[in-house]
Write a protein that holds these residues in place. Structure first.
Motif, PDB file in Angstrom:
ATOM      1  N   LEU A  21       0.835  -1.209   0.000  1.00 10.75           N
ATOM      2  CA  LEU A  21       0.000   0.000   0.000  1.00 10.75           C
ATOM      3  C   LEU A  21       0.867   1.256   0.000  1.00 10.75           C
ATOM      4  CD1 LEU A  21      -2.711  -1.166   2.567  1.00 10.75           C
ATOM      5  CD2 LEU A  21      -2.759  -1.343   0.074  1.00 10.75           C
ATOM      6  N   ASN A  22       1.787   1.296  -0.949  1.00 14.24           N
ATOM      7  CA  ASN A  22       2.783   2.367  -0.995  1.00 14.24           C
ATOM      8  C   ASN A  22       2.511   3.389  -2.096  1.00 14.24           C
ATOM      9  OD1 ASN A  22       3.370   0.835  -3.209  1.00 14.24           O
ATOM     10  ND2 ASN A  22       5.374   0.146  -2.497  1.00 14.24           N
ATOM     11  N   SER A  23       1.331   3.322  -2.682  1.00 11.70           N
ATOM     12  CA  SER A  23       0.953   4.284  -3.712  1.00 11.70           C
ATOM     13  C   SER A  23      -0.551   4.491  -3.664  1.00 11.70           C
ATOM     14  CB  SER A  23       1.353   3.783  -5.100  1.00 11.70           C
ATOM     15  OG  SER A  23       0.536   2.690  -5.492  1.00 11.70           O
ATOM     16  N   LEU A  24      -1.009   5.607  -4.220  1.00 13.67           N
ATOM     17  CA  LEU A  24      -2.445   5.862  -4.243  1.00 13.67           C
ATOM     18  C   LEU A  24      -3.167   4.852  -5.128  1.00 13.67           C
ATOM     19  CD1 LEU A  24      -2.690   9.770  -4.356  1.00 13.67           C
ATOM     20  CD2 LEU A  24      -3.192   8.242  -2.440  1.00 13.67           C
ATOM     21  N   ASP A  25      -2.516   4.387  -6.186  1.00 16.05           N
ATOM     22  CA  ASP A  25      -3.137   3.370  -7.046  1.00 16.05           C
ATOM     23  C   ASP A  25      -3.415   2.094  -6.264  1.00 16.05           C
ATOM     24  OD1 ASP A  25      -3.237   4.944  -9.294  1.00 16.05           O
ATOM     25  OD2 ASP A  25      -1.365   4.184 -10.152  1.00 16.05           O
ATOM     26  N   ALA A  26      -2.436   1.650  -5.483  1.00 17.02           N
ATOM     27  CA  ALA A  26      -2.609   0.445  -4.674  1.00 17.02           C
ATOM     28  C   ALA A  26      -3.671   0.664  -3.603  1.00 17.02           C
ATOM     29  CB  ALA A  26      -1.283   0.049  -4.032  1.00 17.02           C
ATOM     30  N   LEU A  27      -3.662   1.846  -3.028  1.00 14.95           N
ATOM     31  CA  LEU A  27      -4.634   2.166  -1.982  1.00 14.95           C
ATOM     32  C   LEU A  27      -6.053   2.171  -2.534  1.00 14.95           C
ATOM     33  CD1 LEU A  27      -4.468   2.803   1.030  1.00 14.95           C
ATOM     34  CD2 LEU A  27      -4.417   5.239   0.446  1.00 14.95           C
ATOM     35  N   ARG A  28      -6.202   2.632  -3.759  1.00 13.64           N
ATOM     36  CA  ARG A  28      -7.535   2.639  -4.390  1.00 13.64           C
ATOM     37  C   ARG A  28      -8.070   1.218  -4.566  1.00 13.64           C
ATOM     38  NH1 ARG A  28      -4.782   6.600  -7.956  1.00 13.64           N
ATOM     39  NH2 ARG A  28      -5.362   8.670  -7.173  1.00 13.64           N
ATOM     40  N   VAL A  29      -7.209   0.302  -4.970  1.00 11.61           N
ATOM     41  CA  VAL A  29      -7.626  -1.100  -5.115  1.00 11.61           C
ATOM     42  C   VAL A  29      -7.999  -1.678  -3.751  1.00 11.61           C
ATOM     43  CG1 VAL A  29      -6.924  -3.413  -5.833  1.00 11.61           C
ATOM     44  CG2 VAL A  29      -6.168  -1.423  -7.152  1.00 11.61           C
ATOM     45  N   PHE A  30      -7.155  -1.420  -2.775  1.00  8.30           N
ATOM     46  CA  PHE A  30      -7.416  -1.902  -1.415  1.00  8.30           C
ATOM     47  C   PHE A  30      -8.780  -1.436  -0.923  1.00  8.30           C
ATOM     48  CE2 PHE A  30      -7.398  -0.864   3.133  1.00  8.30           C
ATOM     49  CZ  PHE A  30      -7.183  -2.113   3.678  1.00  8.30           C
ATOM     50  N   MET A  31      -9.062  -0.158  -1.058  1.00  5.80           N
ATOM     51  CA  MET A  31     -10.306   0.397  -0.526  1.00  5.80           C
ATOM     52  C   MET A  31     -11.531  -0.103  -1.285  1.00  5.80           C
ATOM     53  SD  MET A  31      -9.139   4.302   0.381  1.00  5.80           S
ATOM     54  CE  MET A  31     -10.534   4.620   1.473  1.00  5.80           C
ATOM     55  N   LYS A  32     -11.369  -0.329  -2.577  1.00  3.86           N
ATOM     56  CA  LYS A  32     -12.487  -0.828  -3.381  1.00  3.86           C
ATOM     57  C   LYS A  32     -13.053  -2.120  -2.808  1.00  3.86           C
ATOM     58  CE  LYS A  32     -13.530  -2.625  -8.018  1.00  3.86           C
ATOM     59  NZ  LYS A  32     -12.995  -2.891  -9.389  1.00  3.86           N
ATOM     60  N   PHE A  33     -12.181  -2.967  -2.267  1.00  8.98           N
ATOM     61  CA  PHE A  33     -12.630  -4.252  -1.737  1.00  8.98           C
ATOM     62  C   PHE A  33     -12.771  -4.242  -0.206  1.00  8.98           C
ATOM     63  CE2 PHE A  33     -10.379  -5.315  -5.746  1.00  8.98           C
ATOM     64  CZ  PHE A  33     -11.479  -5.782  -6.442  1.00  8.98           C
ATOM     65  N   HIS A  34     -11.900  -3.525   0.461  1.00 12.86           N
ATOM     66  CA  HIS A  34     -11.965  -3.490   1.924  1.00 12.86           C
ATOM     67  C   HIS A  34     -13.264  -2.851   2.419  1.00 12.86           C
ATOM     68  CE1 HIS A  34     -10.865  -1.510   5.904  1.00 12.86           C
ATOM     69  NE2 HIS A  34     -10.871  -2.797   6.157  1.00 12.86           N
ATOM     70  N   VAL A  35     -13.852  -1.956   1.628  1.00 15.83           N
ATOM     71  CA  VAL A  35     -15.081  -1.294   2.045  1.00 15.83           C
ATOM     72  C   VAL A  35     -16.192  -2.305   2.346  1.00 15.83           C
ATOM     73  CG1 VAL A  35     -15.995  -0.966  -0.304  1.00 15.83           C
ATOM     74  CG2 VAL A  35     -16.652   0.619   1.522  1.00 15.83           C
ATOM     75  N   PHE A  36     -16.150  -3.471   1.714  1.00 17.55           N
ATOM     76  CA  PHE A  36     -17.162  -4.493   1.988  1.00 17.55           C
ATOM     77  C   PHE A  36     -17.012  -5.032   3.415  1.00 17.55           C
ATOM     78  CE2 PHE A  36     -17.358  -4.254  -2.559  1.00 17.55           C
ATOM     79  CZ  PHE A  36     -18.681  -4.544  -2.866  1.00 17.55           C
ATOM     80  N   GLY A 104     -10.193   9.146  -5.071  1.00 19.43           N
ATOM     81  CA  GLY A 104     -10.621   8.631  -6.369  1.00 19.43           C
ATOM     82  C   GLY A 104     -10.749   7.122  -6.430  1.00 19.43           C
ATOM     83  N   ALA A 105     -10.976   6.470  -5.279  1.00 18.00           N
ATOM     84  CA  ALA A 105     -11.198   5.015  -5.273  1.00 18.00           C
ATOM     85  C   ALA A 105     -12.589   4.714  -5.817  1.00 18.00           C
ATOM     86  CB  ALA A 105     -11.045   4.461  -3.860  1.00 18.00           C
ATOM     87  N   ASP A 106     -12.742   3.558  -6.417  1.00 19.80           N
ATOM     88  CA  ASP A 106     -13.999   3.166  -7.050  1.00 19.80           C
ATOM     89  C   ASP A 106     -15.041   2.802  -5.991  1.00 19.80           C
ATOM     90  OD1 ASP A 106     -16.024   2.153  -8.597  1.00 19.80           O
ATOM     91  OD2 ASP A 106     -14.933   0.374  -9.251  1.00 19.80           O
ATOM     92  N   THR A 107     -16.109   3.595  -5.897  1.00 20.73           N
ATOM     93  CA  THR A 107     -17.204   3.288  -4.976  1.00 20.73           C
ATOM     94  C   THR A 107     -18.387   2.643  -5.695  1.00 20.73           C
ATOM     95  OG1 THR A 107     -18.217   5.478  -5.245  1.00 20.73           O
ATOM     96  CG2 THR A 107     -16.581   5.235  -3.487  1.00 20.73           C
ATOM     97  N   LYS A 108     -18.262   2.492  -7.014  1.00 26.58           N
ATOM     98  CA  LYS A 108     -19.391   1.978  -7.801  1.00 26.58           C
ATOM     99  C   LYS A 108     -19.764   0.552  -7.380  1.00 26.58           C
ATOM    100  CE  LYS A 108     -20.982   1.182 -12.547  1.00 26.58           C
ATOM    101  NZ  LYS A 108     -20.630   1.248 -13.992  1.00 26.58           N
ATOM    102  N   ALA A 109     -18.756  -0.283  -7.113  1.00 26.55           N
ATOM    103  CA  ALA A 109     -19.031  -1.685  -6.784  1.00 26.55           C
ATOM    104  C   ALA A 109     -19.865  -1.803  -5.510  1.00 26.55           C
ATOM    105  CB  ALA A 109     -17.720  -2.452  -6.639  1.00 26.55           C
ATOM    106  N   LEU A 114     -25.106  -2.520  -2.829  1.00 22.60           N
ATOM    107  CA  LEU A 114     -26.034  -2.157  -1.763  1.00 22.60           C
ATOM    108  C   LEU A 114     -27.434  -1.850  -2.278  1.00 22.60           C
ATOM    109  CD1 LEU A 114     -23.820   0.021   0.619  1.00 22.60           C
ATOM    110  CD2 LEU A 114     -24.533  -2.359   0.889  1.00 22.60           C
ATOM    111  N   LYS A 115     -27.559  -1.514  -3.551  1.00 20.71           N
ATOM    112  CA  LYS A 115     -28.891  -1.228  -4.106  1.00 20.71           C
ATOM    113  C   LYS A 115     -29.783  -2.458  -4.136  1.00 20.71           C
ATOM    114  CE  LYS A 115     -27.587   2.736  -6.969  1.00 20.71           C
ATOM    115  NZ  LYS A 115     -27.390   3.243  -8.353  1.00 20.71           N
ATOM    116  N   ILE A 121     -22.525 -10.125  -8.531  1.00 23.02           N
ATOM    117  CA  ILE A 121     -21.609  -9.154  -9.126  1.00 23.02           C
ATOM    118  C   ILE A 121     -20.260  -9.125  -8.406  1.00 23.02           C
ATOM    119  CG2 ILE A 121     -23.550  -7.720  -9.842  1.00 23.02           C
ATOM    120  CD1 ILE A 121     -22.757  -5.727  -7.649  1.00 23.02           C
ATOM    121  N   LEU A 122     -20.142  -9.850  -7.308  1.00 23.07           N
ATOM    122  CA  LEU A 122     -18.912  -9.830  -6.521  1.00 23.07           C
ATOM    123  C   LEU A 122     -17.950 -10.923  -6.964  1.00 23.07           C
ATOM    124  CD1 LEU A 122     -20.296  -9.343  -2.880  1.00 23.07           C
ATOM    125  CD2 LEU A 122     -19.718  -7.604  -4.585  1.00 23.07           C
TER     126      LEU A 122
END
Length: 243
Positions: A21-36, A104-109, A114-115, A121-122
């Motif tokens: 998790l040493n870059s914003l790109d990596a952090l964005r991927v992490f957050m996209k899935f960790h949010v679940f 700028g992490a993806d919140t769409k998933a 949640l809808k 879709i997971l």
């Protein structure tokens, strides 16, 4: 403590994911899935509130010790309506979504999921992790839910988030809301929610049979967390290779 629990905790708190998790790109991927995991955590907590306090109408006195009822309600208060970094009331889930949007992490998933709670879709591993916690929250015995909540979340979080925070600081990543989120959880879970969750579990696991079930639930929850971390690390590495 059960040695399997100790080993799994060590595997998770020293997981190689954190170093990635040493870059914003990596952090964005992490957050996209960790949010679940941030989201399904609340189902475990609300399950405990439903099983230990009274959230039904007409209201009835809880059969549990009032101190235990208070412990759960205090944790719910902090998780569901804490103060954010701007002093406004917000759930920790909402705060996490704000942190995602900030970098700028993806919140769409998560928003699409949640809808309609459409698990198809997971990715399979993420689906397994979320379903494990939802099924436990819905059908597990109260001490099993408390075990997952304590061992799989509250006891782990300060060490996990401290490791992540260290990497963010070392790499000077600009994500102030996320940093606040991590610091807040290290503070709350380390000093308040963790000890309260442990006290809750100690009260509920009042027989040898329940203690065995507590250990089993703890081991399963830790295995699921490790599987999630393995999955996210693979996703980060996959994106890195494509870049």
């Amino acid at each position: 403590m059960n040695q399997s629990i100790v080993k799994l905790r060590e595997d998770i708190t020293s997981h190689p994911l954190y170093a990635d998790l040493n870059s914003l790109d990596a952090l964005r991927v992490f957050m996209k899935f960790h949010v679940f995991a941030v989201w399904d955590f609340m189902s475990l907590l609300k399950s405990l509130q439903r099983k230990i306090t009274c959230v039904e109408i007409p209201w009835k006195e809880s059969p549990f010790d009032p101190e235990l009822v208070r412990l759960i309600n205090e944790i719910v208060l902090g998780e569901e309506s804490d103060k954010d970094h701007e002093g406004k009331s917000a759930s920790h889930f909402t705060l996490y979504l704000k942190a995602m949007e900030e970098i700028g992490a993806d919140t769409k998933a998560i928003q699409t999921f949640l809808k309609g709670l459409n698990f198809s879709i997971l990715p399979e591993t993420l689906k397994e992790c979320v379903l494990f916690h939802l099924n436990l929250a819905e059908s597990g015995k109260v001490h099993e839910v408390a075990s997952s909540f304590f061992y799989g979340r509250e006891k782990l979080i300060p060490d996990m988030f401290s490791s992540i925070l260290k990497i963010l600081n070392e790499n000077q990543l600009k994500c102030p809301t996320l940093i606040y989120y991590f610091k807040r959880h290290i503070e709350l879970d380390g000093e308040e929610h963790g000890p309260k969750a442990m006290k809750c579990l100690d009260v509920l696991a009042d027989s040898p049979e329940k203690l065995q079930e507590v250990e089993k639930a703890a081991i399963e929850s830790l295995k699921i967390r490790k599987k999630l971390w393995d999955f996210i690390k693979d996703e980060i590495n996959s994106q890195s290779r494509q870049s």
